[in-house]
Design a protein around this motif. Sequence first.
Motif, short mmCIF file in Angstrom:
data_model
loop_
_atom_site.label_atom_id
_atom_site.label_comp_id
_atom_site.label_asym_id
_atom_site.label_seq_id
_atom_site.Cartn_x
_atom_site.Cartn_y
_atom_site.Cartn_z
N SER A 95 1.06 -1.46 -0.23
CA SER A 95 -0.09 0.35 0.11
C SER A 95 0.47 1.02 0.20
O SER A 95 0.87 1.99 -0.97
CB SER A 95 -0.62 -0.11 1.23
OG SER A 95 -0.59 -0.02 1.94
N LEU A 96 1.58 1.35 0.72
CA LEU A 96 3.23 2.73 0.79
C LEU A 96 3.63 2.32 -0.84
O LEU A 96 3.41 4.20 -0.96
CB LEU A 96 4.04 2.11 1.99
CG LEU A 96 4.99 3.44 2.02
CD1 LEU A 96 4.77 4.55 2.22
CD2 LEU A 96 6.08 2.96 3.23
N LEU A 97 4.61 1.59 -1.60
CA LEU A 97 4.84 1.65 -2.62
C LEU A 97 4.04 2.55 -4.57
O LEU A 97 4.35 2.93 -4.78
CB LEU A 97 5.64 0.56 -2.79
CG LEU A 97 6.30 0.00 -1.98
CD1 LEU A 97 7.69 -0.99 -2.06
CD2 LEU A 97 7.47 1.46 -2.07
N SER A 98 2.48 1.30 -4.03
CA SER A 98 1.34 0.72 -5.37
C SER A 98 0.12 1.60 -4.78
O SER A 98 -0.46 1.62 -5.76
CB SER A 98 1.97 -0.49 -5.99
OG SER A 98 0.90 -0.85 -5.27
N GLY A 99 -0.34 1.59 -3.26
CA GLY A 99 -1.34 2.68 -3.44
C GLY A 99 -1.94 3.70 -3.43
O GLY A 99 -2.94 3.95 -2.75
N ILE A 100 -0.94 4.59 -2.92
CA ILE A 100 -0.77 6.16 -2.86
C ILE A 100 -0.73 6.51 -4.18
O ILE A 100 0.30 6.66 -5.28
CB ILE A 100 -0.07 6.66 -2.17
CG1 ILE A 100 0.26 5.95 -0.61
CG2 ILE A 100 0.06 7.87 -1.96
CD1 ILE A 100 1.03 6.78 0.63
N PRO A 101 -2.19 7.73 -5.07
CA PRO A 101 -1.43 8.28 -6.26
C PRO A 101 -0.65 9.24 -6.11
O PRO A 101 -0.31 9.84 -5.28
CB PRO A 101 -3.03 8.93 -6.62
CG PRO A 101 -4.04 7.84 -5.16
CD PRO A 101 -3.29 7.72 -3.85
N LEU A 102 -0.23 9.30 -7.43
CA LEU A 102 1.21 9.96 -7.38
C LEU A 102 0.88 11.37 -7.45
O LEU A 102 1.63 12.10 -6.42
CB LEU A 102 1.36 10.30 -8.77
CG LEU A 102 3.00 10.85 -9.78
CD1 LEU A 102 4.35 10.67 -7.96
CD2 LEU A 102 3.47 10.99 -10.73
N ARG A 103 -0.61 12.12 -7.52
CA ARG A 103 -1.01 13.30 -6.99
C ARG A 103 -0.49 13.64 -5.91
O ARG A 103 -0.55 14.61 -4.92
CB ARG A 103 -2.47 13.54 -7.65
CG ARG A 103 -2.85 14.89 -7.21
CD ARG A 103 -4.37 15.03 -7.61
NE ARG A 103 -5.45 14.23 -7.16
CZ ARG A 103 -5.64 14.23 -5.44
NH1 ARG A 103 -5.75 15.31 -4.62
NH2 ARG A 103 -6.37 13.35 -4.63
N LEU A 104 -0.31 12.31 -4.87
CA LEU A 104 -0.87 13.12 -3.17
C LEU A 104 0.32 13.14 -3.25
O LEU A 104 0.51 13.87 -2.12
CB LEU A 104 -1.42 11.82 -2.95
CG LEU A 104 -2.98 12.37 -2.50
CD1 LEU A 104 -3.69 10.30 -2.10
CD2 LEU A 104 -3.80 13.22 -2.10
N ARG A 105 1.62 11.83 -3.55
CA ARG A 105 3.00 12.45 -3.02
C ARG A 105 3.62 14.18 -3.49
O ARG A 105 4.05 14.54 -2.73
CB ARG A 105 3.70 11.37 -4.00
CG ARG A 105 3.02 10.61 -3.84
CD ARG A 105 3.59 9.23 -3.49
NE ARG A 105 3.32 7.55 -3.76
CZ ARG A 105 3.89 6.71 -3.57
NH1 ARG A 105 4.05 6.81 -2.32
NH2 ARG A 105 2.33 5.62 -2.75
N LEU A 106 2.87 14.83 -4.88
CA LEU A 106 3.42 15.63 -5.03
C LEU A 106 3.05 16.59 -4.39
O LEU A 106 3.23 17.91 -4.18
CB LEU A 106 2.96 15.64 -7.14
CG LEU A 106 3.34 14.60 -8.14
CD1 LEU A 106 3.05 15.44 -9.29
CD2 LEU A 106 5.57 15.52 -7.83
N GLU A 107 1.54 16.58 -4.59
CA GLU A 107 1.02 17.59 -2.93
C GLU A 107 1.09 17.54 -2.01
O GLU A 107 2.05 18.98 -1.30
CB GLU A 107 -0.49 17.54 -3.71
CG GLU A 107 -1.22 17.53 -4.30
CD GLU A 107 -2.73 17.83 -4.24
OE1 GLU A 107 -3.72 17.06 -3.24
OE2 GLU A 107 -3.55 18.02 -4.71
N THR A 108 1.83 17.15 -1.32
CA THR A 108 2.57 16.61 -0.09
C THR A 108 3.26 17.14 0.02
O THR A 108 4.32 18.49 0.97
CB THR A 108 2.99 15.18 0.76
OG1 THR A 108 1.72 14.64 0.71
CG2 THR A 108 3.83 15.20 1.57
N LEU A 109 4.72 17.04 -1.37
CA LEU A 109 6.01 17.90 -1.46
C LEU A 109 5.30 19.55 -0.98
O LEU A 109 6.57 20.80 -0.58
CB LEU A 109 6.36 17.59 -2.81
CG LEU A 109 8.22 17.75 -3.21
CD1 LEU A 109 8.64 17.86 -2.19
CD2 LEU A 109 8.74 17.43 -4.75
#
Length: 744
Positions: free
Chosen positions: A390-404
């Motif tokens: 779930s950590l590697l593939s369960g989170i959309p890329l959009r959320l990772r970019l928004e967190t950054l």
Amino acid sequence: MKAKALERAGDAAVLAGFAAFFALGGGGLAAPLLALLLFFLAARVRSAAGARAVFLPFASGLLLLPMRLFYWDRADFAGRSRSLLLLAALFALAALARRRRWPQRFLRRFNGLSLKRRLASIFLACELLFVAGAALLTRAGVGLAGDEPHYLAISQSLARDRDLNVFNQYFRGGFREFLDVETLPAHGTWGKGYKRIYSYHLPGLSLTLAPFFFVRMPPPLLHFLARSYLGLFGAALAALVYLFGLRLWRSRSLSFFVTLVFALTAPVFFYSFHLFPEVQAMLLVLGALYLLLYKARSRAGAPLWAGLLLGAALFWGVKYAIFVYPLVLGFAAVWLAQRRWRSALLLALFPLLFQALFFLYLHAAYGTFSPSAVYRGMLSPEQSAAFYESLLSGIPLRLRLETLLDFFFDQRDGLLLYNPVYFLAFPGLLLALKNFRRYRLALLLSLPAALFILNHAFSTIRAGYCPQGRYLAPAAWALMLLAVAYYRESRGRLFRRAFLALPAYSLFVTVFQALRPFTLYQPTTHDTLVRAGRMFQEWSNRAIDLPRLLPSYIKTDNSGWLPNAAFLAVFALLTALALLRCRSGGRPRQRALAPAAVFLAVFSLASLFPRLAATDPQLVPGPRGLPCGVFFDPAAARREGTASWLVAGEHSERRRVRIESLLPLKAIELGLENAGQEPLELEVRLFDRPAARELLAPAAGVRVRLAFPPCKRVGGRCGYQLELRGRPGETGRRPAWRLRLSLR
């Protein structure tokens, strides 16, 4: 003749400005007192033109006339006038300091001291400022925030129970010794054995705080002493940064300037006296780096001590392994290539030992060697596999970019809106890459910091109830390193000047947030739906709503929030402009307009328009069932589920109540009840006009009806301003009353 005419016009404007401050209620006696003080100081300026420049900001008193076009009530206008007078005094003081060359004189005297005295001065000055910040937080009633009580829970367990099992602290009321609450949700996971719970947080910071539990003390005193004590580590970090500056740049003035900006602005300043591990972990990592870079060749034991510091950082948080492993492996690899076997072995000794101790702790507590057990507890192999998947593939890329992007730009907890100096790290990175040979060491040392930031963005972890920039704080030294690289390499005069000027804003934010500490705690976690940052709400006014103009990356759909795209475009444009070569910095007259532009911008926010309390509206039903917003200044205790408030305690003699409705109100009904033990005289004012005066016996009540009250527009809403004044009794006790509102 033309010059003399301009001088006379300036003198007349200054005199007229002072007269306006005195006559229109802007400064009262403050205006002439400021004039006398500045006259005494300006008399020491040699040239008459210089003395005139010092007084010129006070010509802004003439701006009181257009301010009256946006009149709200007497109290609001007086507050805006005082802010204008303070703004004029600050700019006059800045002009005087520039004319008298106070910064240059101070630097010359400071740089002439011996190194030990310079380091001692930096350490003591920073510690005094951190103690002052801790005192302001404690005096304002700021209790333990976010993870802070959980670090103290570990400290209490270490001091009292001699172990890391915090079951007693959470489930047997141990936390009540340092936190005045009924319950405290456990930050931990169940471990092996009966009634064993281990914290998410590793014990490094808590170990340094454990001595505070050798004696019992009331929570406010404990909070203040613990915060002041942690300031010692922040002060040591400031001295270490100064030492780094001397080694890196060979400039005492630049090193002092960078130390000042780094230590006294966000994020380092506030984390230096909050109970969070970031500053201590940064001190360990930077202390090890200093030994490795500058002491390893001359002192045989330096690699061993550096390894001790790096290895110990693991117990301040699992996340700091991102700093430990690359630095240990990198330096060990270089020394092995140079056949310095002993140095490489000494460096790796303590990190290997502490890593083994960490694994032993994991096995003893959770029965596993997986570091994820610290956060997830005892997981089966299937559960571990599901977690990592779930950590590697369960989170959309959009959320990772928004967190950054949240880490840097969000108006609630993003760093750049609170300290824009670090913006220059981005063009500095590009210039450092362009001059790779010169900055290869700085880039390599900054790589773990970049990995640290990207790791948090990848996991989409957000900071909770804590000061801004928590996940950037351990990497702030790398950002500052790149910002200085920009200052040294850039040929654009405008942005080089920005490196020297932007800290003024950052320092102002530090002072403002220290005085208004509740603006520090603005989470953007999954349960946060409010976009507005409290500090920017307090800076807004009736015409300029800053939160609507600033980016926001809370955990919801942000695709329709236009400031996000606008700020990214501005960021890209400024980065491109910062990389351009600019031969000229503008004509002297054009450069002189910059302070005037800043003055007018701040004046527009702080003084020109009415500044109405816009934080924490309380909704009550109004006409046609539409909700109306009610704002208390200062806040009052509301009875849950009702339109009833208790006004008591500090500042109960005067309370302002602002009401905003979507439709004009036909009547405002006030139910007033004396909640004190003495007769109470209550006066109700609507804007500046007296509306009612009542004398109430203890426990007596009365209803006051204001029919068809006049309103003033607040955007598209109708605004009403009530002021309630209560006279204290004969014994001097503060009055107390209950207020019920009915809006029709």
